[in-house]
Design a protein around this motif. Sequence first.
Motif, mmCIF file in Angstrom:
data_model
loop_
_atom_site.group_PDB
_atom_site.id
_atom_site.type_symbol
_atom_site.label_atom_id
_atom_site.label_comp_id
_atom_site.label_asym_id
_atom_site.label_seq_id
_atom_site.Cartn_x
_atom_site.Cartn_y
_atom_site.Cartn_z
ATOM 1 N N PRO A 8 0.813 -1.223 0.000
ATOM 2 C CA PRO A 8 0.000 0.000 0.000
ATOM 3 C C PRO A 8 0.841 1.265 0.000
ATOM 4 O O PRO A 8 0.328 2.355 -0.246
ATOM 5 C CB PRO A 8 -0.805 -0.110 1.312
ATOM 6 C CG PRO A 8 0.045 -0.943 2.206
ATOM 7 C CD PRO A 8 0.810 -1.900 1.318
ATOM 8 N N ALA A 9 2.165 1.125 0.266
ATOM 9 C CA ALA A 9 3.037 2.301 0.341
ATOM 10 C C ALA A 9 3.679 2.620 -1.001
ATOM 11 O O ALA A 9 4.343 3.640 -1.146
ATOM 12 C CB ALA A 9 4.127 2.068 1.385
ATOM 13 N N SER A 10 3.511 1.762 -1.989
ATOM 14 C CA SER A 10 4.225 1.996 -3.250
ATOM 15 C C SER A 10 3.536 3.098 -4.056
ATOM 16 O O SER A 10 2.325 3.315 -3.948
ATOM 17 C CB SER A 10 4.350 0.704 -4.067
ATOM 18 O OG SER A 10 3.089 0.205 -4.371
ATOM 19 N N ARG A 13 0.186 5.237 -3.607
ATOM 20 C CA ARG A 13 -0.551 4.606 -2.488
ATOM 21 C C ARG A 13 -1.983 4.219 -2.890
ATOM 22 O O ARG A 13 -2.913 4.362 -2.102
ATOM 23 C CB ARG A 13 -0.567 5.553 -1.281
ATOM 24 C CG ARG A 13 0.838 5.910 -0.826
ATOM 25 C CD ARG A 13 0.890 6.955 0.256
ATOM 26 N NE ARG A 13 2.248 6.994 0.795
ATOM 27 C CZ ARG A 13 2.638 6.336 1.880
ATOM 28 N NH1 ARG A 13 1.786 5.635 2.579
ATOM 29 N NH2 ARG A 13 3.893 6.379 2.266
ATOM 30 N N SER A 60 2.418 -3.528 -6.804
ATOM 31 C CA SER A 60 3.547 -2.785 -6.242
ATOM 32 C C SER A 60 4.335 -2.193 -7.406
ATOM 33 O O SER A 60 3.880 -2.187 -8.545
ATOM 34 C CB SER A 60 4.447 -3.738 -5.453
ATOM 35 O OG SER A 60 5.197 -4.540 -6.348
#
Length: 366
Positions: A8-10, A13, A60
């Motif tokens: 979820p951080a890539s 987001r 991702s």
Amino acid sequence: MLVAIINPASGHRQASFFFDHHLRPLLPAINHVFTTTAQGDAENFIHHLPDAPLTIVLLSGDGTLHEIINALPHRNISFVLVPCGTANALYASLFPPAGLDKIEYKLQSVRAFLANAAPVHISLASASIAATSSLASVVVSTALHANILHHSESLRRSHPGIERFKIAAEQNSTKWYRARARILPVPGDRVQIYDPKSSAFIPHPDASPDLELDGPFAYFLSTVNVDRLEPHFRISPLARIIAPPPSTCDIIVLRPLRDPQINDDSDDARKTYVEKVWQVLGAAYQNGTHVNFTYETTTGEIQVNGDGPVVIEYFRAGGWEWFPDPQDEDAHLVCADGAVHRISPGERAACIIDQTPHTFSVYGPV
Ligand SMILES: Nc1ncnc2c1ncn2[C@@H]1O[C@H](COP(=O)(O)OP(=O)(O)OP(=O)(O)O)[C@@H](O)[C@H]1O
């Protein structure tokens, strides 16, 4: 077994949202959906799955793929890529931007999987520095590119998109990197170099079968599996135009002292040369026209397909070695798929293609 891994951080987001709205309905047979909470999570999750062939739907960028490949080099994994990262180099190379709507563009690897296409085996570059080694499926670089990646990481929060690479490029554009490089031969052959006149790779006349290069270098970057590092940054375009022999990489080298206008390694020369670095990188954004750049023999002006020496040395090789000058700290950085490593004083870096057998594959165009 079919699983989905979501970072979820890539990138911007959006990976969790994309999965819930566009993927879940397409994948009713999925066994597990796992959302990472930190670096290393994907590896832990896979470790706890049965040791059987695995299909991973990966939401991702290239970094999470890199993490999985390095953590689990002996697993049999087919990847279904969903580009949710910043650059998504592997995905963009397999599926160059082609006017599809935004959602359908991201679903092409999923569609290939659903159509029972055969996944494509990928090449891996082994980048080693002293006793540590790292496997890369996209890029291994030093010089400007490694420094861009190093400096851009601190801009990730403020600039989640690819603009952070441009800002970092500006911060580093007057640097040259003092080092010596050895280009390793294509297996069973010699080092090859692209000849714009014949539009073909030819054996390098000085290779025996490897090739020594003296610095300084502005740019030194090798790719496997890809012709671009962002959807429109086509830095090694020939990877898609002239099929590479097995177990080779494409290497892009820019050495300022080849420019007839540049006579020495001085501050003034470095400032003068910045404009040419931008011309080259700009042309990579123009569908990769930099591969045909030549210097005008007296003025050093960049021409396209002129009679002078090539600006970019575009090699095809089995790998390379890099020996940084001990006095040049910035020449000690190596980037492997976005992860930046530092060469210790007195050490060198090496990159060899397909050194380790593996069973990683990706769902590419049908
Ligand atoms: N939940 C998480 N929070 C923070 N970092 C994570 C998380 N999950 C994975 N990571 C790490 O985030 C890093 C970057 O991820 P990823 O490459 O997918 O995105 P990106 O850098 O935006 O895209 P690209 O590599 O295509 O430019 C990876 O090193 C990965 O290990």
